[in-house]
Design an enzyme around this catalytic site. Structure first.
Site, PDB file in Angstrom:
ATOM      1  N   GLY A  36       0.838  -1.201   0.000  1.00  0.00           N
ATOM      2  CA  GLY A  36       0.000   0.000   0.000  1.00  0.00           C
ATOM      3  C   GLY A  36       0.874   1.252   0.000  1.00  0.00           C
ATOM      4  N   SER A 104       6.670  -4.307  -1.563  1.00  0.00           N
ATOM      5  CA  SER A 104       6.321  -2.913  -1.811  1.00  0.00           C
ATOM      6  C   SER A 104       6.366  -2.136  -0.486  1.00  0.00           C
ATOM      7  CB  SER A 104       4.951  -2.834  -2.492  1.00  0.00           C
ATOM      8  OG  SER A 104       4.745  -1.572  -3.066  1.00  0.00           O
ATOM      9  N   TRP A 105       5.269  -1.506  -0.074  1.00  0.00           N
ATOM     10  CA  TRP A 105       5.266  -0.804   1.218  1.00  0.00           C
ATOM     11  C   TRP A 105       5.551  -1.779   2.360  1.00  0.00           C
ATOM     12  CZ3 TRP A 105       5.549   3.670   3.686  1.00  0.00           C
ATOM     13  CH2 TRP A 105       5.147   3.717   5.026  1.00  0.00           C
ATOM     14  N   ASP A 257       9.436  -3.450 -13.433  1.00  0.00           N
ATOM     15  CA  ASP A 257       8.564  -2.833 -12.430  1.00  0.00           C
ATOM     16  C   ASP A 257       8.382  -1.347 -12.733  1.00  0.00           C
ATOM     17  OD1 ASP A 257       7.321  -1.875 -10.086  1.00  0.00           O
ATOM     18  OD2 ASP A 257       8.333  -3.376  -8.852  1.00  0.00           O
ATOM     19  N   HIS A 285       5.594  -5.544 -10.884  1.00  0.00           N
ATOM     20  CA  HIS A 285       5.410  -5.336  -9.451  1.00  0.00           C
ATOM     21  C   HIS A 285       4.466  -6.354  -8.825  1.00  0.00           C
ATOM     22  CE1 HIS A 285       6.032  -2.580  -6.072  1.00  0.00           C
ATOM     23  NE2 HIS A 285       4.743  -2.654  -5.781  1.00  0.00           N
TER      24      HIS A 285
END
Length: 308
Positions: A36, A104-105, A257, A285
């Site tokens: 996120g 990711s986050w 990505d 991604h």
């Protein structure tokens, strides 16, 4: 893999953080951190552990995300608060130390937590590396991704000021605060770009935002506006250089990505003295890319085997 335990961790400032446990109750503890920020746990995150029989998987919906309450809250919602929440849940579940998986986050939060609590982390399995810095956000919102898919970007973000990254982010913040339904295009763009190099154009016209998705848009915008001062008023890269991570770190990144560039994975590899890097061709991604997911699973197997 069904959860055998579900609950909420109540913070001192009014948040209720949802957590769940699945796998083997007596297995090696592995914390999974979603992306996120604000995306919440997805439906199939435990599939990364399908061939691991003796793991105890702990999943958390971070502040304001998923089943956590209040949904979409930005109050006391900083990376330091998220780190404190992880510590609270770790203690609640009587875990001394654990492995952490995050993409990711999720990789951002995992790195920040490990830098502050190194004794609590045995090893990291990370992918789609994201420092939440200006270069990455410009890559996604201004340069690489909008250049590759200029037609899609112009449709989704029509009439949104974009001369500077800050102008773009503030424009979306205003739309979110006004309840403008066009703000869902933020997440449409993210979903679309995540699938590169094999995006699904049909999803641009068939997707309806849930209340959880709207919360994610709000939280992502909130955190991106804080960039590059991600933690303790510093960039994550600067913070990691001052608080080096020595535990094993396994890094997977898609060469194609468009959400966050592969240079971030290389930078992390150079920052972590005990790391391995795998950049996967023809992948972006998303975990929907088989070779990308396979690398994460293989790295996870190696991590859990070599350090157990």
């Amino acid at each position: 893999m069904a959860a055998y335990d579900k609950g909420f961790y109540s913070t001192s400032d009014g948040h209720k953080i949802y957590y769940e446990q699945c796998g083997h109750p007596l297995g090696v503890p592995v914390l999974y951190l979603h992306g996120g920020p604000g995306a919440g746990l997805d439906d199939h995150y435990e599939s990364l552990f399908d061939n691991q029989k003796l793991v105890r998987i702990i999943g958390i919906d971070q502040r304001g995300s998923g089943k956590s309450k209040p949904l979409g809250s930005l109050e006391n919602n900083t990376i330091n608060n998220l780190i404190d929440d992880i510590e609270g849940i770790r203690k609640l579940l009587h875990i001394d130390s654990f492995y952490i998986y995050g993409g990711s986050w999720g990789s951002t939060l995992a790195l920040a937590y490990t830098a502050i609590h190194p004794k609590r982390v045995i090893g990291l399995n990370l992918w789609g590396i994201f420092f939440c810095n200006q270069n990455e956000l410009e890559w996604f919102f201004q340069t690489a991704a909008p250049t590759m898919y200029a037609d899609v970007f112009s449709i989704l973000h029509k009439n949104i000021p974009n001369k500077t990254l800050q102008q773009f982010l503030v424009a979306y913040k205003n739309m979110i605060n006004e309840g403008n339904q066009k703000s869902i295009n933020w997440l449409l763009w993210e979903s679309f770009a995540s699938e590169h190099p094999h995006p699904n154009y049909d999803e641009l016209y068939q997707w309806t935002a849930s209340k959880e998705a709207l919360a994610c848009i709000k939280i992502e915008n909130h955190y991106f506006l804080q960039s590059p001062r991600v933690i303790n008023n510093k960039s994550l890269e600067e913070f990691l250089s001052e608080h080096p991570i020595s535990c094993p770190v396994y890094i997977t990144h898609g060469r194609n990505d468009l959400v966050t560039p592969a240079i971030s994975a290389l930078q992390l590899h150079e920052l972590c003295i005990n790391s391995q890097l795998n950049i996967i061709d023809n992948c972006g991604h998303s975990l929907q890319h088989p070779d990308f997911k396979e690398s994460i699973i293989n790295f996870g197997n190696e991590l859990l085997t070599s350090t157990s």
